[in-house]
Scaffold this active site. Sequence first.
Site: not given
Length: 842
Positions: A190, A231, A409
């Site tokens: 990520d 994230h 996600s």
Amino acid sequence: MATSYVFPFLVLVFLSSFTLLLLALLPSVSPSSPFSSSSGPPWPSASCGPGQSWAVKLHTNKNLEREYGEESSDDLDLIANRQAGLQNQGQIGQLEGHYLLCSGKPDVESASVWRKSVQPGDVLAAHPHVLWFSQERVLSRSKRSVAFNDPRYPQQWHLHNDINKGMDINVTGLWERNITGRGVTVVVVDDGVEHTHQDIQPNYSPEGSYDLNSNDPDPMPHPDAHSDNHHGTRCAGEIAAVPNNSFCAVGVAYGSKVAGIRVLDGPLTDSLEAIAFNKHYQVNDIYSCSWGPDDDGHTVDGPHPLGKAALQHGVIAGRRGFGSIFVVASGNGGQYNDNCNYDGYANSIYTITIGAVDERGRMPFYAEECASMLAVTFSSGGNRLRSIVTSDWSMQQGTGCTEGHTGTSAAAPLAAGMVALMLQVRPCLSWRDVQHIITFTATKCDSSADWRVNGAGLHHSHQHGFGLLNAWRLVNAAKVWESVPFLVSYQSPVIKEDMPILTYSNELIRTWTVTADDLRQSGMQTLEHVAVTVTITHPCRGNVEIVLVCPSGMISVIGARRAVDRDSAGYQDWTFSTVRCWGERAEGQYRLKISDHKEPLTQQCGAVGVLKQWKLTLYGSSMTFSEVKERRRLVEDAMSGKYLDSNFSLPCPPGLDIPPEIVSPFTSNSLKVNCDYTQPKLGVYSFPKLSLACHGPIRSALENTPYLCTNKPSTPISFSHFDDVLSVSRDRIIFLYLFNVSYSPVFHQREPSMPGGGCGLRGLWRLLSLGSAPFWWVGVPVGPLPLVGMRGCVAGAWSPGSAAASWCGWLPETAPPKLMFYFYLYIFVLVYPCSVSLLKYV
Ligand SMILES: *[C@@H]1O[C@H](CO)[C@@H](O)[C@H](O)[C@H]1NC(C)=O
Ligand SMILES: *[C@@H]1O[C@H](CO)[C@@H](O)[C@H](O)[C@H]1NC(C)=O
Ligand SMILES: *[C@@H]1O[C@H](CO)[C@@H](O)[C@H](O)[C@H]1NC(C)=O
Ligand SMILES: *[C@@H]1O[C@H](CO)[C@@H](O)[C@H](O)[C@H]1NC(C)=O
Ligand SMILES: *[C@@H]1O[C@H](CO)[C@@H](O)[C@H](O)[C@H]1NC(C)=O
Ligand SMILES: [Ca+2]
Ligand SMILES: [Ca+2]
Ligand SMILES: [Ca+2]
Ligand SMILES: [Ca+2]
């Protein structure tokens, strides 16, 4: 199932039942005189519930005992029994002088008259030996393991949903059993992971981490004014946030390690992606990828050649040959009508494609559907529905904790965490085992979805795959799961068509029939993924709908319509896949149905589309249809938790070191399917059968190519016996070869020209990859002393009639000049989709 496991398993079953029998007999063997100080364990009868039992403490004072006579305690037993109807259940644990009395079945003869007036308490109170007694009550206790002090744990509904019962991943029962992902590493591919974070640092794995954006080992996210690089940290927290540290939240697999690969914070290239997919792949077991091509509803994209090769290489060589587990999010393009079958990462057979449902178990607005969706788990939903609570970065405005992690996600890392739990109880699950277990254990949710039961009895919907992931079911199944037979594939030729695509409600229907004969070559019986590769021209490809019908009649919308996709490029060799025929029989007729859903008002899309060509690829294994059913039964049988609670454990074969020589980007074009297996059977695998079928091509390859080892033996070596297979599983077969090799001078000769010495592994692979030989071989000599320390290798080619073999190898100089050798050779045969040509070496 594998016979190699049957024997140890039977021994295990025998031993455990024997132990149980022994335990059951014990109390009757030990003295049963109740109030004597024998310390047999109490065995409360079924009727001894709370309120019916009395705990009693007797004088242990020896003097008192003497005063009242030695038999006094037995006397009390008698009185208690007679007057109060209490049965002695023996000493309470290790507490000397404490006994449990139960009011059992009313003893009509002895006490019916008394019981009306006499209370057990009165009888006990009146007895001189009773120091203390108490009627037992139910105590309220809650389990500690789920009483974490993390302030946001109560809000983590995906772990324990108190509002919508059942709408959680059902993980707490596993934690109570100490199944937390210990020994497993999950890597978050990520935008970085803030590994100094309180909830991450103790579980952080620097060994598995890397920063591909800055090319350094530290994946710490960079604060960035434009895009929040929080994230990866959020995903990492979902997986392995530290519990009970009075901070934020708890991860699904909080005993696992979490690593970070920073790759999304910068331009992403094919080669970067390829590096990411294989980074530290003997450290990282599971790759959690919450990203993909643009979810704009008109993109058709996926991994490019290097990324594809890396995924393929990951499942072959990662986790010491058991295969890296790639978990990918299905995408957030729901509002644009996007479909994850246009996303090559989701579509790939190597990935576990995970979608999202909201806390009611419904499809959220952003979720995409597709035929290659394996399963779903929880994430955010509409306005009023809760999102995922997890760690957050502490940079910029971050507080280190968030209640707002959303989208698919947030779903993929939960799935990755659940797989970590599976790998703890069964570390040798292959990448395909994990997929199989998901198909068998996911549960139906959302009655409004297009559920359909396939020919193998599995329910699937384009929205939710096989259903909701349930950690409890996954792990119980994993515990008893024997690896599936290696992957085989079947590929039709490229079928040239040049057929116009008819306007809906007419459709262009093409068929391809896969016969038993076609499958005999690979031994395929049942299906896993089915893929269709098409080349189509169309002025507005989003109008085209492509449906595949498996022989069972199961329908998959492999190419869904997408209103936004006005692209005129059509599809150039795009591969669509479906998991909806999983477990079904492979043989039969496959139907491709294509229709053009024209919009009456748009001239632009008026031209006729054409199906240029297509190709059908089946992936599956030699598991028979009835074996699939039997496995489902076994899995359901394990759901009570009995195997988790017992010390039951299946053996795990060792992993395999696959040397870096084979780290070569091979493309999917190198998958060949012309391997000659005859009916490989799980477990019982008689070698001669295999040799006839499968080694034929090797032999001809060997015969028709110059030997890499110049010392081609002049004398054929005879071996009179080889043992059976140790396991046929995952993507390889492990044989036990018991060779009785007549000594031949060939063993004295060396081949110095090969790097690494003689006929090394490199040579072998090279040798055997010629002519698309279906195997890679690694010979590892073990066994009787004369051979220990021997370095060598075998390359064998056997012909049906004669036992001729071609050999290269050597023994130490010290080997006796004339000797009958018994070779015990474990030969690891790595079969990857039945036949992989390592083009690099050809
Ligand atoms: C959590 O920590 C508290 C002390 O803060 C402790 O009493 C409790 O037993 C711990 N719970 C677990 C499950 O370890
Ligand atoms: C959830 O887990 C518990 C054990 O903790 C188990 O008894 C129960 O059957 C599971 N529920 C489902 C729906 O699998
Ligand atoms: C859980 O496993 C860990 C690591 O093996 C061990 O130290 C711990 O004692 C176990 N806890 C329980 C309750 O079994
Ligand atoms: C499992 O094995 C351990 C150690 O061998 C033992 O202490 C434990 O009691 C066993 N548990 C069960 C349920 O048999
Ligand atoms: C090994 O092979 C030799 C010669 O081929 C034979 O005489 C001998 O009996 C064999 N031994 C075994 C155990 O098969
Ligand atoms: Ca860095
Ligand atoms: Ca915490
Ligand atoms: Ca998408
Ligand atoms: Ca997939």
